[in-house]
Design a protein around this motif. Structure first.
Motif, PDB file in Angstrom:
ATOM      1  N   THR A  21      -2.519  10.842 -11.667  1.00 25.90           N
ATOM      2  CA  THR A  21      -1.880  11.023 -10.610  1.00 25.90           C
ATOM      3  C   THR A  21      -1.193   9.628 -10.184  1.00 25.90           C
ATOM      4  N   HIS A  24       1.747   9.423  -7.781  1.00 28.04           N
ATOM      5  CA  HIS A  24       1.569   9.613  -6.289  1.00 28.04           C
ATOM      6  C   HIS A  24       0.877   8.626  -5.765  1.00 28.04           C
ATOM      7  N   GLN A  25       0.119   7.948  -6.129  1.00 24.53           N
ATOM      8  CA  GLN A  25      -0.831   6.801  -5.623  1.00 24.53           C
ATOM      9  C   GLN A  25       0.011   5.301  -5.222  1.00 24.53           C
ATOM     10  N   GLN A  35      -4.071  10.802  -2.134  1.00 23.05           N
ATOM     11  CA  GLN A  35      -4.566  11.497  -3.455  1.00 23.05           C
ATOM     12  C   GLN A  35      -5.931  11.874  -3.189  1.00 23.05           C
ATOM     13  N   THR A 227      -2.121  15.586   3.697  1.00 21.85           N
ATOM     14  CA  THR A 227      -2.249  14.220   3.614  1.00 21.85           C
ATOM     15  C   THR A 227      -1.800  13.430   5.023  1.00 21.85           C
TER      16      THR A 227
END
Length: 368
Positions: A21, A24-25, A35, A227
């Motif tokens: 991922t 995303h981070q 995440q 999130t």
């Protein structure tokens, strides 16, 4: 504006999940903590068909920790045109089994809980228990009512989408949102009794590629809520017209807020009887049918013009001119459209009883 994150993050990601991922981070606002929130989240997806299939793929790829998939159907060959997580080898097998397979292929750390069951009013709360949010990808309005009622009782967000033929609607309902945010529920968009009998996708069809677009947006709304990033569709309905490559947004306010806000409410728009419809048409009035595409496929009043309610609410000025007789199935949606049209200067009235009344009158004439 962003809402507070829905879940607390896990303490840490595994080395494999951090690597998987990574893109995303590095996103501003989501980042590593976002995440970890996804890893902690539990999302229930009702329906593993045209909308549920891309949702499962997107949420598993995003690293959501737990997915409960609720569906009692088996895969049919005709599903493969739009239900993209199923394969030819899945035909005849439970749809929830496909969800287990594809999630494991994409994200081995995602736990998938397949529930081969038909959600109904008597089991909805039990099936959805423990979820942080629910995504509704079902294909009947009766089931949507049961899903909405259960999420309202549980006080959790409902990411909601509907698609038929070439059109889609997507929004977020939440009966108990964070303080300072108005609650919006399904009955604010579709009041009780406002939706007639809708034809199935088998009868009128569905544009397969639109399922991917709408399902992707449903997944994005879930990720934003989990999130705490971006501006979720709570209080707004996204309307997609795939044939014209257009999308529009309709504001959606709680009926409870509208009832208590501001000065005296607008007077109810005038109603006319079915018997007066011929006179109105002869005098040049626009007969405006605001039902959904699937509803008008079963028949319209001769000479009527079809503009779905969402498009009328999004841009009333486009049709607000002169005398307008607004028509829906029973009259509830027509009243809402007429109020909006009158607010921008149109002489809009409602056909009392809508298509139900017109059909009844037509049948009476035929048997007289």
């Amino acid at each position: 504006m962003p809402l507070p994150p829905l879940v607390e993050p896990v303490d840490a990601l595994s080395d494999a999940e951090r690597l998987r991922t990574a893109r995303h981070q590095v996103l501003s606002g989501l980042g590593e903590i976002g995440q970890r929130r996804l890893r902690a989240a539990h999302v229930a997806v009702v329906g593993a068909g045209g909308l549920g299939a891309p949702v499962v793929l997107a949420l598993a790829a995003a690293g959501v920790g737990t997915l409960t998939i609720i569906d009692d159907d088996d895969v049919e060959i005709s599903n493969l045109q739009r239900q993209i997580m199923h394969r030819r080898s899945d035909v005849g097998r439970p749809k929830v089994d496909s969800a287990v397979r594809v999630a494991a292929d994409l994200s081995p750390e995602t736990e998938v809980r397949p529930l081969r069951a038909r959600l109904a009013s008597d089991n909805a709360a039990d099936l959805l228990a423990g979820a942080d949010l629910v995504i509704d990808g079902t294909d009947t309005f009766a089931t949507r009512l049961d899903v909405a009622a259960a999420t309202e009782r549980l006080g959790i967000p409902l990411v909601w989408g509907v698609i038929q033929e070439f059109a889609a609607q997507i929004t977020v309902f939440w009966s108990s949102p964070p303080e300072g945010t108005d609650a919006v529920v399904l009955s604010d968009l579709y009041p009780e009794g406002s939706v007639g009998e809708l034809p199935t996708c088998a009868a009128v069809g569905v544009f397969g590629a639109l399922c991917l677009q709408a399902g992707s947006i449903l997944a994005m709304e879930a990720i934003k809520l989990i999130t705490g990033i971006g501006d979720p569709l709570l209080g707004r309905v996204l309307v997609i017209d795939a044939l014209r490559a257009k999308s529009s947004e309709v504001p959606l306010r709680s009926s409870r807020v509208q009832a208590s806000a501001g000065p005296e409410p607008q007077p109810s728009p005038p109603h006319i009887a079915v018997a007066d419809l011929g006179h109105e048409s002869a005098a040049g009035a626009l007969l405006l049918d605001v039902r959904e595409e699937a509803e008008v496929a079963a028949g319209m009043i001769p000479g009527a013009t079809h503009v779905p309610l969402a498009r009328v609410l999004a841009d009333p000025s486009a049709v607000a001119q002169g005398r307008i007789v607004v028509i829906c199935q029973a009259g509830v949606r027509a009243r809402r459209a007429a109020e909006t049209l009158r607010a921008v200067g149109a002489d809009a009235v409602v056909l009392a009883g809508g298509m139900d009344a017109w059909n009844e009158a037509s049948q009476s004439e035929a048997t007289a």
